[in-house]
Design an enzyme around this catalytic site. Structure first.
Site, PDB file in Angstrom:
ATOM      1  N   LYS A  35       6.618   2.616   4.037  1.00 54.15           N
ATOM      2  CA  LYS A  35       5.663   1.845   3.902  1.00 54.15           C
ATOM      3  C   LYS A  35       5.162   1.896   1.971  1.00 54.15           C
ATOM      4  O   LYS A  35       5.162   0.992   1.341  1.00 54.15           O
ATOM      5  CB  LYS A  35       4.468   1.565   4.496  1.00 54.15           C
ATOM      6  N   ASN A  36       4.981   3.231   1.984  1.00 49.13           N
ATOM      7  CA  ASN A  36       4.411   3.601   0.635  1.00 49.13           C
ATOM      8  C   ASN A  36       5.135   3.579  -0.278  1.00 49.13           C
ATOM      9  O   ASN A  36       4.999   3.773  -1.909  1.00 49.13           O
ATOM     10  CB  ASN A  36       3.762   4.911   0.641  1.00 49.13           C
TER      11      ASN A  36
ATOM     12  N   ARG B  31      -5.749  -2.116  -0.225  1.00 52.27           N
ATOM     13  CA  ARG B  31      -6.154  -1.398  -1.414  1.00 52.27           C
ATOM     14  C   ARG B  31      -4.843  -1.323  -2.451  1.00 52.27           C
ATOM     15  O   ARG B  31      -5.295  -1.402  -3.536  1.00 52.27           O
ATOM     16  CB  ARG B  31      -6.618   0.074  -1.224  1.00 52.27           C
TER      17      ARG B  31
ATOM     18  N   CYS C  67     -12.781   2.298   1.811  1.00 47.56           N
ATOM     19  CA  CYS C  67     -12.467   2.194   2.903  1.00 47.56           C
ATOM     20  C   CYS C  67     -12.993   3.205   3.676  1.00 47.56           C
ATOM     21  O   CYS C  67     -13.864   4.365   3.437  1.00 47.56           O
ATOM     22  CB  CYS C  67     -10.901   2.082   2.731  1.00 47.56           C
TER      23      CYS C  67
ATOM     24  N   ARG D 195     -12.679   5.809  -2.571  1.00 45.29           N
ATOM     25  CA  ARG D 195     -11.254   5.382  -3.400  1.00 45.29           C
ATOM     26  C   ARG D 195     -11.427   4.955  -4.587  1.00 45.29           C
ATOM     27  O   ARG D 195     -11.178   3.707  -4.831  1.00 45.29           O
ATOM     28  CB  ARG D 195     -10.532   4.888  -2.412  1.00 45.29           C
TER      29      ARG D 195
ATOM     30  N   ASP E  87      -1.546  12.491   4.912  1.00 50.63           N
ATOM     31  CA  ASP E  87      -1.400  11.602   5.950  1.00 50.63           C
ATOM     32  C   ASP E  87      -0.805  11.915   7.138  1.00 50.63           C
ATOM     33  O   ASP E  87      -0.516  11.129   8.037  1.00 50.63           O
ATOM     34  CB  ASP E  87      -0.190  10.414   5.145  1.00 50.63           C
TER      35      ASP E  87
ATOM     36  N   VAL F 205      -8.028  16.234  -0.188  1.00 49.63           N
ATOM     37  CA  VAL F 205      -7.553  14.975  -1.159  1.00 49.63           C
ATOM     38  C   VAL F 205      -8.493  13.740  -0.947  1.00 49.63           C
ATOM     39  O   VAL F 205      -8.874  13.281  -1.741  1.00 49.63           O
ATOM     40  CB  VAL F 205      -5.997  14.480  -0.438  1.00 49.63           C
TER      41      VAL F 205
ATOM     42  N   ARG G 122      -0.541  -1.882  10.454  1.00 52.59           N
ATOM     43  CA  ARG G 122      -0.463  -1.867   9.106  1.00 52.59           C
ATOM     44  C   ARG G 122       0.676  -0.858   8.592  1.00 52.59           C
ATOM     45  O   ARG G 122       1.360  -0.865   7.736  1.00 52.59           O
ATOM     46  CB  ARG G 122      -1.941  -1.574   8.496  1.00 52.59           C
TER      47      ARG G 122
HETATM   48  C1  EPZ Z   1      -1.443   6.522  -1.463  1.00 58.33           C
HETATM   49  O1  EPZ Z   1      -2.828   6.338  -1.878  1.00 58.33           O
HETATM   50  C2  EPZ Z   1      -1.121   6.330  -0.189  1.00 58.33           C
HETATM   51  N1  EPZ Z   1      -1.220   4.708  -0.038  1.00 58.33           N
HETATM   52  C3  EPZ Z   1      -2.265   7.009   0.853  1.00 58.33           C
HETATM   53  O2  EPZ Z   1      -1.434   6.673   2.121  1.00 58.33           O
HETATM   54  C4  EPZ Z   1      -2.234   8.306   0.861  1.00 58.33           C
HETATM   55  O3  EPZ Z   1      -3.086   9.078   1.570  1.00 58.33           O
HETATM   56  C5  EPZ Z   1      -2.364   8.814  -0.763  1.00 58.33           C
HETATM   57  O4  EPZ Z   1      -1.576   8.166  -1.732  1.00 58.33           O
HETATM   58  C6  EPZ Z   1      -2.306  10.262  -1.233  1.00 58.33           C
HETATM   59  O5  EPZ Z   1      -1.061  10.705  -0.880  1.00 58.33           O
HETATM   60  C7  EPZ Z   1      -0.174   4.148  -0.665  1.00 58.33           C
HETATM   61  O6  EPZ Z   1       0.684   4.693  -1.174  1.00 58.33           O
HETATM   62  C8  EPZ Z   1      -0.091   2.663  -0.352  1.00 58.33           C
HETATM   63  P1  EPZ Z   1      -4.503   8.632  -4.623  1.00 58.33           P
HETATM   64  P2  EPZ Z   1      -3.630   6.126  -3.101  1.00 58.33           P
HETATM   65  O7  EPZ Z   1      -4.699   7.642  -5.672  1.00 58.33           O
HETATM   66  O8  EPZ Z   1      -2.770   6.036  -4.377  1.00 58.33           O
HETATM   67  C9  EPZ Z   1      -8.877   9.722  -5.618  1.00 58.33           C
HETATM   68  C10 EPZ Z   1      -1.589   5.684   4.296  1.00 58.33           C
HETATM   69  O9  EPZ Z   1      -2.058   6.336   5.266  1.00 58.33           O
HETATM   70  N2  EPZ Z   1      -8.945   9.106  -6.815  1.00 58.33           N
HETATM   71  O10 EPZ Z   1      -3.381   9.510  -4.770  1.00 58.33           O
HETATM   72  O11 EPZ Z   1      -4.747   5.255  -3.239  1.00 58.33           O
HETATM   73  C11 EPZ Z   1      -8.938   9.042  -4.549  1.00 58.33           C
HETATM   74  O12 EPZ Z   1     -10.204   8.649  -4.033  1.00 58.33           O
HETATM   75  C12 EPZ Z   1      -2.402   5.978   2.869  1.00 58.33           C
HETATM   76  O13 EPZ Z   1      -0.508   5.385   4.133  1.00 58.33           O
HETATM   77  C13 EPZ Z   1      -9.925   8.757  -7.832  1.00 58.33           C
HETATM   78  O14 EPZ Z   1     -10.749   9.432  -7.753  1.00 58.33           O
HETATM   79  O15 EPZ Z   1      -4.136   7.734  -3.299  1.00 58.33           O
HETATM   80  C14 EPZ Z   1      -8.378  10.092  -3.415  1.00 58.33           C
HETATM   81  O16 EPZ Z   1      -9.722  11.024  -3.060  1.00 58.33           O
HETATM   82  C15 EPZ Z   1      -3.696   6.265   3.282  1.00 58.33           C
HETATM   83  N3  EPZ Z   1      -9.603   7.965  -8.912  1.00 58.33           N
HETATM   84  C16 EPZ Z   1      -7.571  10.891  -4.213  1.00 58.33           C
HETATM   85  O17 EPZ Z   1      -7.743  10.723  -5.471  1.00 58.33           O
HETATM   86  C17 EPZ Z   1      -8.718   7.042  -9.043  1.00 58.33           C
HETATM   87  O18 EPZ Z   1      -8.538   6.205  -9.864  1.00 58.33           O
HETATM   88  C18 EPZ Z   1      -6.051  10.498  -3.969  1.00 58.33           C
HETATM   89  O19 EPZ Z   1      -5.817   9.221  -4.033  1.00 58.33           O
HETATM   90  C19 EPZ Z   1      -7.416   7.159  -7.864  1.00 58.33           C
HETATM   91  C20 EPZ Z   1      -7.613   8.009  -6.859  1.00 58.33           C
END
Ligand code: EPZ
Length: 418
Positions: A22-23, A92, A116, A121, A305, A327, A397
């Site tokens: 998916k990701n 998102r 969420c 996020r 995850d 994370v 999802r």
């Molecule tokens: C991706 O989300 C994945 N989703 C998530 O999978 C996964 O948990 C996550 O990466 C971490 O591996 C998809 O790929 C669609 P991040 P993403 O930006 O990109 C903070 C699932 O279950 N952050 O690496 O949103 C954020 O709040 C989903 O398949 C900021 O502070 O993750 C979080 O605490 C859930 N500012 C951390 O970084 C920003 O601008 C990781 O977020 C961006 C992120």
């Protein structure tokens, strides 16, 4: 609302074919906006998030069709530059519209995605990086309005955190920017590598993907592509843990073992028998497993995850264990529901302390988010008696044919349509 009914206590046995990631599929679908030439993407999982993305791209103006696990896009001429709230709030990852549209249209207005259940996020890392590429950004009426009147220019970008989404968004923006972009502290997930490989198939010049330093030389035009999405490592980890928690014997097909190294190493250490071949992983429960502490980290660390699924397994191993979630700020959502099965878990800030119990008793439970939902299904598979899982739209999802795959492995599981 559909529910899943599980009669637990059955050992899982047999083979399961893992679906496409998916990701990985999501950012690759957004990448099709970067070209007006036809593209073909195979091994795309059948998930609600994929359907949401296809509807979103259609709304923007991309002609896109999914048949089975293949998505085809066709030449498109005029894209809308607005991503409305009712589309963005559903998923998102819609924020990945920014890179391609800013790059092609020099402007994009995206509704703020909002938080969420697993955290606020924010998207500050994305926006700071777009500013470095020459975009002006304002927030008005819940929309992030982004404008780059002279187009995007390459820049050196240093991420304060290895954000997966921000790395993907900047890749999608920088490939058509003027000049060179360097991302320092980039995310290293396999899904980033898969996206970068697609961009290079399109004629982009991306180097260093899979490491913390990615260099992109901007080009003038990007072409169509054909690509098979990599297997879903999180789905795979979920089935490996399902085999462990039911003391079964399962072979996973169409996987990439190296994408799961840290999870499999931990499970081997706990006593699970795991054999990794080129594109299969065979798992066999041979003796009581020993609890293992984990802390979630960015790739190649232990994946956040898989944290909820791991938690359920630890609850049923004799002895104590600890999980640290580093994370996301609020990702212990299944704890209260697991306590309904009889789990002995206490939350202490970013840490949960687990004391193994003999058994779970089936219970009615409610899903809060995708991976917590997977954890509740695993708990039901291991529990004695009947479990009723509601709000399973979260599961739809991210898990392709979940009940069908588990039923084929011998689980007592069925979906009821209310
Ligand atoms: C991706 O989300 C994945 N989703 C998530 O999978 C996964 O948990 C996550 O990466 C971490 O591996 C998809 O790929 C669609 P991040 P993403 O930006 O990109 C903070 C699932 O279950 N952050 O690496 O949103 C954020 O709040 C989903 O398949 C900021 O502070 O993750 C979080 O605490 C859930 N500012 C951390 O970084 C920003 O601008 C990781 O977020 C961006 C992120």
């Amino acid at each position: 609302m559909d529910k899943i009914i599980i009669h637990g206590g059955k050992k899982l046995k047999g083979e399961v074919v893992i679906s496409g990631s998916k990701n990985s599929a999501l950012p690759i679908l957004f990448a099709t906006l970067l070209t007006d030439e036809p593209t073909t993407i195979t091994n795309v999982p059948s998930l609600v998030d994929i359907d949401t993305t296809i509807a979103f791209l259609n709304f923007i103006g991309k002609k896109i069709v999914k048949k089975g696990n293949t998505v085809k896009t066709y030449s498109s001429y005029k894209y809308k530059h607005i991503a409305p709230y009712d589309l963005v709030r559903k998923m998102r990852a819609s924020i990945l519209i920014m890179g391609p549209l800013l790059s092609r249209l020099k402007k994009v207005d995206v509704s703020l995605p909002g938080g969420c259940s697993i955290g606020a996020r924010p998207i500050d890392i994305h926006l700071d990086a777009f500013k470095k590429l020459g975009a002006e950004i304002s927030v008005e009426g819940g929309y992030v309005k982004t404008f780059a009147k002279d187009g995007l220019k390459g820049a050196k970008i240093d991420f304060r955190f290895q954000s997966v989404g921000a790395t993907e968004n900047i890749l999608l923006a920088a490939v058509l920017a003027k000049g060179k972009t360097t991302i320092i502290n980039a995310a290293c997930e396999p899904e980033i590598e898969d996206l970068a490989n697609v961009l290079n198939k399109m004629g982009a010049k991306v180097a260093g993907m899979g490491t913390k330093k990615i260099v992109i030389e901007g080009v003038d035009v990007l072409h169509g592509f054909k690509h098979e999405v990599i297997p879903d490592r999180i789905e795979a980890a979920t089935y490996i843990i399902a085999a462990a928690i039911t003391k079964g014997e399962v072979t996973l097909k169409k996987v990439v073992p190296r994408h799961l190294k840290v999870v499999n190493d931990k499970l081997k250490k706990s006593g699970l028998c795991i054999k990794e071949m080129e594109d299969t992983i065979s798992v066999k429960w041979v003796k009581n497993l020993k609890p293992q502490n984990v802390k979630t980290e960015v790739y190649p660390g232990f994946p956040t995850d898989v944290q909820a699924q791991w938690m359920v397994l630890m609850c049923l191993l004799s002895g104590k264990s600890q999980i640290e979630e580093l994370v996301f700020e609020n990702r212990f959502l299944p704890v209260a529901e697991l306590q309904r099965f009889g789990a002995d878990i206490t939350i202490n800030g970013k840490v949960v302390n687990i004391k193994g119990v003999e058994k779970f008793s089936g219970a009615p439970v409610m899903v809060s988010d995708l991976r917590a939902g997977a954890a509740l299904v695993l708990a039901g598979l291991a529990a004695e008696g009947k479990t009723v899982v509601s709000r399973i739209y979260h599961l739809d999802r991210g898990y392709d044919m979940l009940e069908e795959k588990l039923k084929k492995l011998g689980a007592g599981i069925r979906r009821i349509h209310n």
